[in-house]
Design an enzyme around this catalytic site. Structure first.
Site, PDB file in Angstrom:
ATOM      1  N   TYR A 123      -5.838   7.024   4.017  1.00  0.00           N
ATOM      2  CA  TYR A 123      -6.090   5.974   3.031  1.00  0.00           C
ATOM      3  C   TYR A 123      -5.366   4.685   3.399  1.00  0.00           C
ATOM      4  CZ  TYR A 123      -5.543   2.975  -0.908  1.00  0.00           C
ATOM      5  OH  TYR A 123      -5.511   1.846  -1.666  1.00  0.00           O
TER       6      TYR A 123
ATOM      7  N   ASP B 246      -9.602   5.174  -2.924  1.00  0.00           N
ATOM      8  CA  ASP B 246      -8.526   5.687  -3.778  1.00  0.00           C
ATOM      9  C   ASP B 246      -9.162   6.283  -5.049  1.00  0.00           C
ATOM     10  OD1 ASP B 246      -9.307   3.567  -5.327  1.00  0.00           O
ATOM     11  OD2 ASP B 246      -7.352   2.567  -5.379  1.00  0.00           O
TER      12      ASP B 246
ATOM     13  N   GLU C  48       0.829  -1.207   0.000  1.00  0.00           N
ATOM     14  CA  GLU C  48       0.000   0.000   0.000  1.00  0.00           C
ATOM     15  C   GLU C  48       0.864   1.258   0.000  1.00  0.00           C
ATOM     16  OE1 GLU C  48      -3.048   0.400  -0.617  1.00  0.00           O
ATOM     17  OE2 GLU C  48      -3.668  -1.691  -0.578  1.00  0.00           O
TER      18      GLU C  48
END
Ligand code: SF4
Length: 350
Positions: free
Chosen positions: A128, A146, A45
């Site tokens: 996020y 996203d 990520e």
């Protein structure tokens, strides 16, 4: 819109169409009881922020081969990690990656926290990434938004507010879709749908599991959404880069200051980057101007670099940087803009 039905249809689609990724535990393996490794979820990520899956895949595999767990990464030398990160851009991410690995390996005994709130306390983990790790690695019902998810939600609910103003609204709508069961698979399904079906310019509504409830599809407006506020044009900055080659072939390189653009990365000595930079050669030499220029775009500006090359004697004493032997020099360890400088220099030299 029946959100429960839409969510179930999305998961059914994901079960059949999930993209294979080296960091992902697919739906079949998940059903068989395989749990995602939080280290791998976190690493992927962080790498995927601002970068495409295609660009990350090889880098991720290399990182995992070199540093298979968070303790190994935490013990890695900074310079090696920065060199391996070269080419992915946004180098503050690499510095924070190390800080985070050391925080987890040191203070937390190698265990990542499971909640979004605790994850947010770690270096380099923003809203996020925290939501993504909590959902994917720990099955927490967090909403992961996203760019792909923003697009799907904007179309599904026909949101006319332009981005970035619409972000909060889109997150709130995406949260309505997030199920209590399988939130990790749901998050990845939304990302996959945006990446492969609900694409920016040619959404394939005919094969989309959300085609029934999708308001933009019904209105024939899918291709127009999400709307975006016009972007201010990026300014252009200029600069000089200096490639000095010593008589024995060694090259003069400089490690950039730890903070700021390309912080901590190796590069060629250069001038300031602004509207009208002054020449700033790092060592006394007969510098030759190389025809052409290096162009590179950063987040906030376009850069144009003029290149100067020189061959210097063995006893040259640079004011900045240090010589690296050709055997130890690897263009792959340079950030992209510095690699472009090297490509131009190498093409200019016989
Ligand atoms: Fe996107 Fe079309 Fe699916 Fe709507 S129906 S979510 S516009 S692909």
């Amino acid at each position: 819109m029946d959100l429960r039905t839409a969510g179930a249809a999305l998961l059914d689609w994901y079960d059949l169409n999930a993209r294979e990724m080296p960091w992902r535990v697919g739906p079949a393996a998940r059903r068989a009881g395989v749990r995602p490794d939080p280290y791998r979820v976190w690493l992927s990520e962080v790498m995927l922020q601002q970068t495409t899956v295609a660009a990350v895949r090889a880098k991720y595999l290399r990182f995992i081969a070199l540093w298979p767990d968070v303790a190994a990464l935490a013990a890695a030398p900074d310079a090696q990690v920065m060199a391996e990160w070269a080419g992915l851009g946004y180098y503050a991410r690499a510095r924070n990656l190390l800080k985070c690995a050391r925080a987890v390996a040191g203070g937390r005994g190698g265990r990542f926290p499971e909640s979004r709130e605790e994850l947010l306390g770690l270096p380099g983990i923003g809203p996020y990434t925290a939501a993504a790790i909590a959902a994917i690695a720990f099955e927490r019902p967090e909403t992961v938004v996203d760019g792909n998810v923003e697009r799907v939600v904007a179309r599904l609910f026909a949101v006319e507010t332009p981005l970035p103003q619409a972000k909060a609204e889109l997150t709130e709508l995406a949260a309505r879709l997030t199920p209590e069961a399988r939130p990790g698979d749901h998050a990845q399904a939304m990302m996959d749908l945006g990446a492969t079906v609900c694409t920016p310019t040619a959404p394939a509504c005919g094969i989309c599991p959300l085609t029934g409830p999708c308001r933009a599809r019904r209105a024939g407006a899918a291709g127009d959404l999400p709307r975006r506020a016009p972007k201010a044009p990026k300014p252009v900055r200029f600069g000089y880069a200096y490639v000095a080659r010593r008589a024995d072939g060694a090259l003069l390189l400089e490690r950039r200051p730890p903070k700021g653009l390309l912080g901590g990365m190796l590069g060629w000595p250069g001038s300031a980057w602004d509207g009208d930079p002054a020449e700033a050669p790092p060592v006394a030499a007969e510098w030759a101007a190389v025809a052409g220029e290096v162009r590179h775009t950063f987040t906030h500006f376009h850069l144009r670099l003029s290149l100067r090359c020189a061959t210097v004697p063995l006893d040259a004493r640079p004011e900045r940087g240090s010589f690296v032997s050709r055997a130890d020099f690897s263009p792959a360890a340079l950030p992209t803009v510095m690699r472009k400088v090297w490509d131009l220099a190498a093409s200019a030299w016989p």
